[in-house]
Design a protein around this motif. Structure first.
Motif, PDB file in Angstrom:
ATOM      1  N   GLU A   1       0.218   3.040   8.073  1.00  0.00           N
ATOM      2  CA  GLU A   1      -0.613   2.281   6.960  1.00  0.00           C
ATOM      3  C   GLU A   1      -1.994   1.992   7.272  1.00  0.00           C
ATOM      4  O   GLU A   1      -2.944   2.214   6.680  1.00  0.00           O
ATOM      5  CB  GLU A   1       0.156   1.062   6.592  1.00  0.00           C
ATOM      6  CG  GLU A   1      -0.375   0.425   5.217  1.00  0.00           C
ATOM      7  CD  GLU A   1       0.272  -0.911   4.813  1.00  0.00           C
ATOM      8  OE1 GLU A   1      -0.340  -1.637   4.651  1.00  0.00           O
ATOM      9  OE2 GLU A   1       1.747  -0.378   4.814  1.00  0.00           O
TER      10      GLU A   1
ATOM     11  N   THR B   1       0.901  -0.937  -0.021  1.00  0.00           N
ATOM     12  CA  THR B   1       0.110   0.149   0.054  1.00  0.00           C
ATOM     13  C   THR B   1       0.764   1.279  -0.008  1.00  0.00           C
ATOM     14  O   THR B   1       1.931   1.397   0.648  1.00  0.00           O
ATOM     15  CB  THR B   1      -1.038  -0.088   1.266  1.00  0.00           C
ATOM     16  OG1 THR B   1      -1.608  -1.125   1.507  1.00  0.00           O
ATOM     17  CG2 THR B   1      -1.897   1.269   1.190  1.00  0.00           C
ATOM     18  N   ARG B   2       0.415   2.205  -0.801  1.00  0.00           N
ATOM     19  CA  ARG B   2       1.040   3.636  -0.916  1.00  0.00           C
ATOM     20  C   ARG B   2       0.027   4.618  -1.217  1.00  0.00           C
ATOM     21  O   ARG B   2      -1.139   4.527  -1.816  1.00  0.00           O
ATOM     22  CB  ARG B   2       2.234   3.719  -2.013  1.00  0.00           C
ATOM     23  CG  ARG B   2       3.421   2.712  -1.378  1.00  0.00           C
ATOM     24  CD  ARG B   2       4.252   3.335  -0.352  1.00  0.00           C
ATOM     25  NE  ARG B   2       5.457   2.793  -0.147  1.00  0.00           N
ATOM     26  CZ  ARG B   2       5.736   1.643   0.462  1.00  0.00           C
ATOM     27  NH1 ARG B   2       4.600   0.935   0.959  1.00  0.00           N
ATOM     28  NH2 ARG B   2       6.974   1.238   0.644  1.00  0.00           N
TER      29      ARG B   2
ATOM     30  N   GLY C   1      -2.550  -4.577   8.664  1.00  0.00           N
ATOM     31  CA  GLY C   1      -1.393  -4.819   7.636  1.00  0.00           C
ATOM     32  C   GLY C   1      -0.667  -6.042   7.788  1.00  0.00           C
ATOM     33  O   GLY C   1      -0.454  -6.318   8.982  1.00  0.00           O
TER      34      GLY C   1
ATOM     35  N   LYS D   1      -5.873   3.274   5.862  1.00  0.00           N
ATOM     36  CA  LYS D   1      -6.823   2.119   5.140  1.00  0.00           C
ATOM     37  C   LYS D   1      -7.928   2.601   5.959  1.00  0.00           C
ATOM     38  O   LYS D   1      -9.089   2.508   5.244  1.00  0.00           O
ATOM     39  CB  LYS D   1      -6.174   0.864   5.610  1.00  0.00           C
ATOM     40  CG  LYS D   1      -4.985   0.383   4.511  1.00  0.00           C
ATOM     41  CD  LYS D   1      -4.607  -1.138   4.868  1.00  0.00           C
ATOM     42  CE  LYS D   1      -3.521  -1.492   4.250  1.00  0.00           C
ATOM     43  NZ  LYS D   1      -2.849  -2.919   4.758  1.00  0.00           N
TER      44      LYS D   1
ATOM     45  N   ALA E   1       5.581   2.857  10.909  1.00  0.00           N
ATOM     46  CA  ALA E   1       5.033   3.076   9.367  1.00  0.00           C
ATOM     47  C   ALA E   1       3.718   2.050   9.209  1.00  0.00           C
ATOM     48  O   ALA E   1       2.714   2.402   8.487  1.00  0.00           O
ATOM     49  CB  ALA E   1       6.021   2.570   8.461  1.00  0.00           C
ATOM     50  N   GLU E   2       3.725   0.986   9.971  1.00  0.00           N
ATOM     51  CA  GLU E   2       2.772   0.023   9.886  1.00  0.00           C
ATOM     52  C   GLU E   2       1.417   0.652  10.500  1.00  0.00           C
ATOM     53  O   GLU E   2       0.436   0.450   9.993  1.00  0.00           O
ATOM     54  CB  GLU E   2       2.942  -1.390  10.646  1.00  0.00           C
ATOM     55  CG  GLU E   2       4.195  -2.063   9.836  1.00  0.00           C
ATOM     56  CD  GLU E   2       3.718  -2.592   8.322  1.00  0.00           C
ATOM     57  OE1 GLU E   2       2.375  -2.811   8.304  1.00  0.00           O
ATOM     58  OE2 GLU E   2       4.762  -2.966   7.727  1.00  0.00           O
TER      59      GLU E   2
ATOM     60  N   GLU F   1       7.686  -4.552   0.191  1.00  0.00           N
ATOM     61  CA  GLU F   1       6.438  -4.955  -0.383  1.00  0.00           C
ATOM     62  C   GLU F   1       6.459  -5.962  -1.377  1.00  0.00           C
ATOM     63  O   GLU F   1       5.550  -6.675  -1.022  1.00  0.00           O
ATOM     64  CB  GLU F   1       5.828  -3.470  -0.988  1.00  0.00           C
ATOM     65  CG  GLU F   1       5.759  -2.298   0.099  1.00  0.00           C
ATOM     66  CD  GLU F   1       4.688  -2.524   0.921  1.00  0.00           C
ATOM     67  OE1 GLU F   1       4.159  -3.550   1.354  1.00  0.00           O
ATOM     68  OE2 GLU F   1       4.481  -1.514   1.803  1.00  0.00           O
TER      69      GLU F   1
ATOM     70  N   SER G   1       9.450  -4.728   8.391  1.00  0.00           N
ATOM     71  CA  SER G   1       8.327  -3.765   8.741  1.00  0.00           C
ATOM     72  C   SER G   1       8.891  -2.812   9.582  1.00  0.00           C
ATOM     73  O   SER G   1       9.610  -3.241  10.767  1.00  0.00           O
ATOM     74  CB  SER G   1       7.187  -4.616   9.389  1.00  0.00           C
ATOM     75  OG  SER G   1       6.528  -5.292   8.296  1.00  0.00           O
TER      76      SER G   1
ATOM     77  N   LEU H   1      -5.735   5.370  -2.217  1.00  0.00           N
ATOM     78  CA  LEU H   1      -4.343   4.541  -1.909  1.00  0.00           C
ATOM     79  C   LEU H   1      -4.102   3.566  -3.224  1.00  0.00           C
ATOM     80  O   LEU H   1      -5.070   3.217  -4.032  1.00  0.00           O
ATOM     81  CB  LEU H   1      -4.779   3.545  -0.837  1.00  0.00           C
ATOM     82  CG  LEU H   1      -4.891   3.992   0.516  1.00  0.00           C
ATOM     83  CD1 LEU H   1      -5.400   3.093   1.642  1.00  0.00           C
ATOM     84  CD2 LEU H   1      -3.735   4.808   1.217  1.00  0.00           C
TER      85      LEU H   1
ATOM     86  N   GLN I   1      -2.769   0.033  -4.430  1.00  0.00           N
ATOM     87  CA  GLN I   1      -2.443  -1.254  -3.782  1.00  0.00           C
ATOM     88  C   GLN I   1      -2.051  -2.290  -4.800  1.00  0.00           C
ATOM     89  O   GLN I   1      -2.312  -2.216  -5.643  1.00  0.00           O
ATOM     90  CB  GLN I   1      -3.829  -1.772  -3.273  1.00  0.00           C
ATOM     91  CG  GLN I   1      -4.199  -0.900  -1.925  1.00  0.00           C
ATOM     92  CD  GLN I   1      -5.221  -1.544  -1.116  1.00  0.00           C
ATOM     93  OE1 GLN I   1      -6.243  -1.829  -1.431  1.00  0.00           O
ATOM     94  NE2 GLN I   1      -4.940  -1.584   0.347  1.00  0.00           N
TER      95      GLN I   1
END
Length: 405
Positions: free
Chosen positions: A385, A229-230, A371, A389, A381-382, A246, A377, A284, A286
Motif C-alpha cells: 500500500e 486505500t484500494r 499507512g 501511494k 499488504a501494508e 479499513e 494489518s 487510488l 481512498q
C-alpha cells in the motif's frame, strides 16, 4: 529556483505564488512581504511565535471566531504556513522522532504576502525547457524492515500500548537541474486538493495532498481525515466499502479527530457530517470523512495548531503513544511529510496534511509514504500500500529524467 549548483536550490520571490490554498484570484498579484522560519535550536514555542509574527505583519489571528475585516487590495493578503510533523510533535510535548533527512528544510515557515499592482510572473509561464534529471530512488529501509515495523506495531497493539500507529517510509534520489517543473507536475496530480509549492533558500516543498488537516469556514472548523486505500477500479471500490478492517481503522481516526476538534470547539458542537465517503486520488480510491465543529470564542491560531498538529490520521491512537512508537520505529525523520501546509488570514484557515508530498534540498529529492497499522494489518499488504501511494509521486518527479522537462 535555479539550476542545482554549489549554492544549492534558491527561492525566486518574483514569481507567482503557488502556495497550497492561496486565494486563486490573488495568486498573480501577490508578493512576499516578510518571512519567518523556525528550527528546534531556535527554542521557544513555535505556535505562539507564528501567531505573534502574523500579528506584527497585519494578520491578527488571536480570535478565529471574529469575522474578518474588510479586504485591502493594496495591503497584506495572507500567509503561507508550513508546520512539519516534527514541529507538531514538539507542540504536544512528544518525541519529534529521527532527524530530518533534508536538514536544509526548516520545521516551521511563515511567508506573509501582500498585493502588487502588476501581476507577477507565473511559475509555469516560461516556455523554456529546463534540464532535469532524477536518479534512482534509494529507500531508507528495505521492504523487510518496513514489514518488521508493521509486526512491531501489531505487537504493541497486542500489549495494549496503542490502538493504531501510522508507519511511514522514506526514499531519496539525487537530481540535477531545476526541480520546480517537476514539483509543479506533482502539485497538478488529479485529486490534489492542496496542490502547490513552497520554496526557500536551499529547499522546496511540492504538495499533492487530498487531505484537509483543518479548515475554518463560516464559523466552523473542519477536518477531513483519510484512512483506507484500494486501487481505483470497480472491484477496488467495492472491496474498500466492504472491508471491516479499513472501516474500523477509519472510524478510530474519526473519533480521534472529533476529540482534537472538541478541545478547541464550542461545547456540544462537534459533529460528523460525512462518514467513509470513497473518493479518488490518482489511481487510488481512498475513504474520507468530514468532521466539523463551531469555533470557540477567543480561539487563536496557536491553540488551534496545538490541537490538530500533528494530524491524527498520520500519527495513530492514542496520539502521544503512537508518536512514541513512530519515533522508535522510523529510521529517518518525516521531513516535509505528515505535517501541515496551506494558507492563513484573518477569518480564514485552510491547511492540508502533507501526504503525497516531496521535498528538495541542494542534492536530493525526498518522498515519504506509509499507512495506518491496526491489529488486522498484514505486513506485506501494508508495504504494498505504501508503494502504491508513492508511485504517482515518483512518476511525477521522474518526468523528463533523460533530458528536458
Amino acid at each position: 529556483m535555479r539550476k542545482n549548483g554549489p549554492d544549492g536550490v534558491e527561492a525566486l520571490p518574483s514569481v507567482g505564488v503557488d502556495a497550497p490554498a492561496a486565494p486563486a484570484g490573488c495568486r498573480r498579484t501577490l508578493v512576499e512581504r516578510a518571512r519567518w522560519q523556525w528550527r528546534p535550536a531556535d527554542g521557544g514555542d513555535p505556535a505562539a511565535q507564528v501567531e505573534l509574527f502574523l500579528a506584527a505583519h497585519g494578520l491578527p489571528m488571536h480570535d478565529l471566531a471574529r469575522p474578518a475585516t474588510g479586504h485591502d487590495p493594496s495591503g497584506v493578503c495572507g500567509a503561507a504556513l508550513y508546520v512539519s510533523a516534527a514541529a507538531g510533535a514538539t507542540l504536544v510535548g512528544a518525541n519529534p522522532g529521527a532527524a530530518n533527512p533534508a536538514p536544509a528544510l526548516p520545521e516551521v515557515v511563515v511567508v506573509v504576502y501582500g498585493h502588487t499592482p502588476a501581476p507577477a510572473r507565473s511559475c509555469g509561464s516560461s516556455s523554456a525547457r529546463t534540464r532535469w534529471w532524477c536518479g534512482d530512488w534509494v529507500p531508507s529501509w528495505t521492504p523487510a524492515q518496513h514489514a518488521d515495523a508493521v509486526t512491531a506495531v501489531r505487537a504493541a497493539i497486542g500489549r495494549g500500548d496503542v490502538y493504531q500507529v501510522n508507519v511511514v517510509g522514506h526514499a531519496a534520489a539525487r537530481y540535477d537541474g531545476d526541480p520546480l517543473a517537476a514539483l509543479r507536475r506533482l502539485a497538478a496530480l488529479p485529486g490534489a486538493r492542496y496542490g502547490g509549492i513552497l520554496t526557500g533558500p536551499g529547499w522546496a516543498i511540492g504538495c499533492a495532498s487530498p487531505e484537509t488537516l483543518v479548515e475554518l469556514a463560516d464559523g466552523r472548523l473542519i477536518t477531513r481525515p483519510i484512512k483506507g486505500t484500494r486501487a481505483a477500479t470497480a472491484a477496488g471500490r467495492a472491496e474498500l466499502l466492504a472491508s471491516a478492517k479499513e472501516r474500523a481503522e477509519h472510524i478510530m481516526i474519526v473519533d480521534l479527530e472529533r476529540n482534537d476538534l472538541g478541545r478547541v470547539a464550542r461545547t456540544g458542537s462537534v459533529r460528523v457530517d460525512e462518514l467513509f465517503a470513497v473518493r479518488r486520488w490518482c489511481d487510488l480510491w481512498q475513504a474520507e470523512s468530514t468532521v466539523s465543529a463551531a469555533v470557540a470564542d477567543g480561539l487563536g491560531l496557536a491553540d488551534l495548531l496545538r490541537a490538530v498538529c500533528p494530524g491524527g490520521s498520520v500519527t495513530g491512537a492514542p496520539k502521544l503513544a503512537a508518536l512514541d512508537a513512530v519515533a522508535a520505529l522510523e529510521p529517518v525523520g518525516r521531513g516535509a511529510s505528515m505535517g501541515a501546509l496551506g494558507w492563513v488570514a484573518p477569518g480564514r484557515v485552510d491547511l492540508g496534511l502533507t501526504i503525497r508530498t516531496a521535498a528538495v534540498d541542494a542534492e536530493r529529492v525526498h518522498v515519504w509514504a506509509g499507512g495506518g497499522i491496526t491489529w488486522g494489518s498484514d505486513p506485506e499488504a501494508e508495504v504494498a500500500e505504501a508503494a502504491a501511494k508513492a508511485a504517482p509521486v515518483r512518476a511525477a518527479l521522474a518526468g523528463g529524467r533523460d533530458g528536458a522537462t
